[in-house]
Design a protein around this motif. Sequence first.
Motif, PDB file in Angstrom:
ATOM      1  N   LEU A 157      91.229   8.320  75.341  1.00 24.86           N
ATOM      2  CA  LEU A 157      92.685   8.524  74.651  1.00 24.86           C
ATOM      3  C   LEU A 157      92.402   9.590  73.804  1.00 24.86           C
ATOM      4  O   LEU A 157      91.454   9.876  73.301  1.00 24.86           O
ATOM      5  N   ASN A 158      93.575  10.426  73.750  1.00 29.77           N
ATOM      6  CA  ASN A 158      93.454  11.731  73.086  1.00 29.77           C
ATOM      7  C   ASN A 158      94.307  11.345  71.570  1.00 29.77           C
ATOM      8  O   ASN A 158      95.513  11.488  71.690  1.00 29.77           O
ATOM      9  N   PHE A 159      93.433  11.081  70.759  1.00 25.78           N
ATOM     10  CA  PHE A 159      93.964  10.842  69.282  1.00 25.78           C
ATOM     11  C   PHE A 159      94.718  11.762  68.694  1.00 25.78           C
ATOM     12  O   PHE A 159      95.107  11.990  67.550  1.00 25.78           O
ATOM     13  N   ARG A 160      94.676  13.129  69.299  1.00 21.21           N
ATOM     14  CA  ARG A 160      95.394  14.061  68.743  1.00 21.21           C
ATOM     15  C   ARG A 160      96.527  14.577  69.385  1.00 21.21           C
ATOM     16  O   ARG A 160      97.161  15.692  69.358  1.00 21.21           O
ATOM     17  N   ASP A 161      97.262  13.441  70.332  1.00 19.81           N
ATOM     18  CA  ASP A 161      98.326  13.661  70.856  1.00 19.81           C
ATOM     19  C   ASP A 161      99.100  12.521  70.276  1.00 19.81           C
ATOM     20  O   ASP A 161      99.153  11.223  70.381  1.00 19.81           O
ATOM     21  N   ARG A 162     100.280  13.105  69.731  1.00 19.60           N
ATOM     22  CA  ARG A 162     101.329  12.408  68.881  1.00 19.60           C
ATOM     23  C   ARG A 162     101.961  11.281  69.800  1.00 19.60           C
ATOM     24  O   ARG A 162     102.263  10.212  69.365  1.00 19.60           O
ATOM     25  N   GLN A 163     102.320  11.543  71.145  1.00 17.05           N
ATOM     26  CA  GLN A 163     102.805  10.904  71.825  1.00 17.05           C
ATOM     27  C   GLN A 163     102.105   9.549  72.381  1.00 17.05           C
ATOM     28  O   GLN A 163     102.731   8.518  72.706  1.00 17.05           O
ATOM     29  N   THR A 164     100.837   9.584  72.343  1.00 13.49           N
ATOM     30  CA  THR A 164      99.921   8.379  73.133  1.00 13.49           C
ATOM     31  C   THR A 164      98.902   7.955  71.977  1.00 13.49           C
ATOM     32  O   THR A 164      98.321   6.905  72.304  1.00 13.49           O
ATOM     33  N   HIS A 165      98.818   8.605  70.811  1.00 14.45           N
ATOM     34  CA  HIS A 165      97.804   8.343  70.065  1.00 14.45           C
ATOM     35  C   HIS A 165      97.744   6.664  69.586  1.00 14.45           C
ATOM     36  O   HIS A 165      96.746   6.239  69.117  1.00 14.45           O
ATOM     37  N   PHE A 166      98.958   6.315  69.204  1.00 14.78           N
ATOM     38  CA  PHE A 166      99.003   4.871  68.880  1.00 14.78           C
ATOM     39  C   PHE A 166      99.249   3.740  69.822  1.00 14.78           C
ATOM     40  O   PHE A 166      99.217   2.663  69.495  1.00 14.78           O
ATOM     41  N   ILE A 167      99.144   4.196  71.352  1.00 18.90           N
ATOM     42  CA  ILE A 167      99.464   3.068  72.216  1.00 18.90           C
ATOM     43  C   ILE A 167      98.414   2.061  72.536  1.00 18.90           C
ATOM     44  O   ILE A 167      98.596   0.766  72.528  1.00 18.90           O
ATOM     45  N   PHE A 168      97.211   2.475  72.609  1.00 19.47           N
ATOM     46  CA  PHE A 168      95.886   1.709  73.443  1.00 19.47           C
ATOM     47  C   PHE A 168      94.947   1.112  72.597  1.00 19.47           C
ATOM     48  O   PHE A 168      94.983   1.513  71.256  1.00 19.47           O
ATOM     49  N   GLY A 169      94.418   0.088  72.945  1.00 18.11           N
ATOM     50  CA  GLY A 169      93.333  -0.813  72.254  1.00 18.11           C
ATOM     51  C   GLY A 169      92.427  -1.312  73.373  1.00 18.11           C
ATOM     52  O   GLY A 169      92.681  -1.138  74.595  1.00 18.11           O
ATOM     53  N   ASP A 170      91.288  -1.701  72.862  1.00 13.55           N
ATOM     54  CA  ASP A 170      90.367  -2.150  73.836  1.00 13.55           C
ATOM     55  C   ASP A 170      90.303  -3.508  74.013  1.00 13.55           C
ATOM     56  O   ASP A 170      90.498  -4.754  72.935  1.00 13.55           O
ATOM     57  N   ALA A 171      90.192  -4.217  75.038  1.00 10.60           N
ATOM     58  CA  ALA A 171      89.968  -5.690  75.396  1.00 10.60           C
ATOM     59  C   ALA A 171      89.419  -5.875  76.788  1.00 10.60           C
ATOM     60  O   ALA A 171      89.469  -4.883  77.779  1.00 10.60           O
ATOM     61  N   ALA A 172      88.595  -6.973  76.937  1.00  9.53           N
ATOM     62  CA  ALA A 172      88.228  -7.304  78.295  1.00  9.53           C
ATOM     63  C   ALA A 172      88.579  -8.732  78.850  1.00  9.53           C
ATOM     64  O   ALA A 172      88.712  -9.591  77.836  1.00  9.53           O
ATOM     65  N   SER A 173      88.855  -8.680  80.017  1.00  7.82           N
ATOM     66  CA  SER A 173      89.345 -10.020  80.469  1.00  7.82           C
ATOM     67  C   SER A 173      88.453 -10.408  81.919  1.00  7.82           C
ATOM     68  O   SER A 173      87.933  -9.572  82.320  1.00  7.82           O
ATOM     69  N   ALA A 174      88.446 -11.698  81.980  1.00  9.50           N
ATOM     70  CA  ALA A 174      87.927 -12.112  83.371  1.00  9.50           C
ATOM     71  C   ALA A 174      88.398 -13.557  83.799  1.00  9.50           C
ATOM     72  O   ALA A 174      88.847 -14.477  83.088  1.00  9.50           O
ATOM     73  N   VAL A 175      88.498 -13.231  85.228  1.00 11.31           N
ATOM     74  CA  VAL A 175      89.332 -14.662  85.832  1.00 11.31           C
ATOM     75  C   VAL A 175      88.253 -14.991  86.936  1.00 11.31           C
ATOM     76  O   VAL A 175      87.875 -14.104  87.746  1.00 11.31           O
ATOM     77  N   ILE A 176      88.326 -16.237  87.408  1.00  6.45           N
ATOM     78  CA  ILE A 176      87.600 -16.816  88.334  1.00  6.45           C
ATOM     79  C   ILE A 176      88.592 -17.561  89.298  1.00  6.45           C
ATOM     80  O   ILE A 176      89.416 -18.405  88.846  1.00  6.45           O
ATOM     81  N   LEU A 177      88.480 -17.482  90.530  1.00  7.71           N
ATOM     82  CA  LEU A 177      89.327 -17.946  91.509  1.00  7.71           C
ATOM     83  C   LEU A 177      88.340 -18.858  92.361  1.00  7.71           C
ATOM     84  O   LEU A 177      87.344 -18.323  92.947  1.00  7.71           O
ATOM     85  N   GLU A 178      89.087 -20.072  92.758  1.00  9.08           N
ATOM     86  CA  GLU A 178      88.279 -20.923  93.884  1.00  9.08           C
ATOM     87  C   GLU A 178      89.180 -21.647  94.441  1.00  9.08           C
ATOM     88  O   GLU A 178      90.248 -21.748  94.137  1.00  9.08           O
ATOM     89  N   PRO A 179      88.758 -22.190  95.497  1.00  8.44           N
ATOM     90  CA  PRO A 179      89.608 -23.050  96.584  1.00  8.44           C
ATOM     91  C   PRO A 179      89.395 -24.466  96.040  1.00  8.44           C
ATOM     92  O   PRO A 179      88.495 -24.985  95.293  1.00  8.44           O
ATOM     93  N   ILE A 180      90.600 -25.273  96.218  1.00  5.45           N
ATOM     94  CA  ILE A 180      90.356 -26.666  96.130  1.00  5.45           C
ATOM     95  C   ILE A 180      90.833 -27.509  97.506  1.00  5.45           C
ATOM     96  O   ILE A 180      91.731 -26.693  98.206  1.00  5.45           O
ATOM     97  N   ALA A 181      90.546 -28.785  97.636  1.00  2.00           N
ATOM     98  CA  ALA A 181      91.090 -29.150  98.817  1.00  2.00           C
ATOM     99  C   ALA A 181      92.368 -29.696  98.717  1.00  2.00           C
ATOM    100  O   ALA A 181      92.872 -29.926  97.743  1.00  2.00           O
TER     101      ALA A 181
END
Length: 373
Positions: free
Chosen positions: A186-210
């Motif tokens: 992120l360009n923290f010197r860009d007034r248009q975007t400096h406030f928008i983003f934050g950090d986070a991580a996600s994870a999802v597990i998919l599996e079959p069921i009968a």
Amino acid sequence: MKRVIISGIGIDIPEAVITNEQLVESFNAWADRENARRAAVGEPLLQKSDTAFIEHASGVKTRHMLFPDGVLDPDRMTPRIPPRADDELSVMAEFGVAAARRALDDAGLGAGDVDMVICAASHHQRPYPAIAIEIQNALGMTGSAFDMGLGCSSAAAGLHVAYNLVRTGAQKRVLVVTPEIITGHLNFRDRQTHFIFGDAASAVILEPIADGETRPGRFEIVDTRSWTQFSNNIRTNFGFLLRAGQEDTSVVFMEGNMIKQVGNKVFKEVTVAGHRFIVDFLADHGLTPEGVRRFWLHQANARMNAMILKLAFGREVDHDRAPMVLERLGNTAAAGSIVALKENHEDMEPGDYGLLCAFGAGYSIGSALLRMM
Ligand code: COA
């Protein structure tokens, strides 16, 4: 075709919090200095950033950052992320592993139970070796792994791929992991975007069921869908060809090549495309928005989500129906809708439908229709 469930969800939110006030103070301190220089050489002056504008325009109040050091320093305005040796776990893989371990715990699974890892994120630390393979290795998993990216729709697109791989029996269990260290780009010197983003991580597990099996408290995936249409309104030009485009090849110039967006055009165009997508996707399953208990939408802008839902429902919709984590976390890119899902589903009743829907650069929209078992 097999039935597919989400058997585990994990998120990792960094501890450090940066407020709008802190960001604006640092931006304006830098702008004052830059304007003194500009005034001296007769260049146009920069405008100041403003906390009230940020809150009203976006809904963001705070964001969490993995590496806050350096961001607020007007001499730097970039996170300070110490480089690591090639034989150390990379920062992005480490963030993904933290969320993935929580997803494994949530699912009650061990590393040996998962045979594919997809690292689906809007920014990857490097092209290869794939971050997904590094995560697979760090977790002690075997099988196959690859990276994929589709801007803020990356995690939803990852779910679309994973759902179809598990549904067809091509893979046994798939981990879709989305570590978003978006403050690093992120360009923290860009007034248009400096406030928008934050950090986070996600994870999802998919599996079959009968057939006939049920897992109370888990979601069955009814269907997934992905849509794209080219637009330059959210763009990064950072890439390996940058150096080759310069006369001075000793440094790579980042300024001007980081995330930029024409926010008001994105707002209008994605609002229109997003609500149509939602209505059509639900209609194809015999549903209307009123028939869906909860919407976990992309967390980019509070007013934009309210508008999409108003167009889809024909009325105002509250945060119980469509929870927002944006005010606290900022726009966490592709992780945002998964964070909203993780934090807002335990009160749902068996048979309740929920719709995860992410949208962003590309343009791209990705969605998963879920039913609580
Ligand atoms: N502080 C004060 N004023 C600011 C500002 C800031 N930080 N940033 C922009 N402004 C100004 C603009 O320069 C403009 O001034 P002008 O009218 O004198 O030209 C005015 O505020 C309005 O700017 P605009 O860009 O039209 O604001 P907006 O209401 O559209 O809000 C966003 C900006 C970015 C919050 C909003 O457009 C948005 O969130 N869009 C969607 C983004 C998205 O969904 N992205 C996809 C996922 S990543």
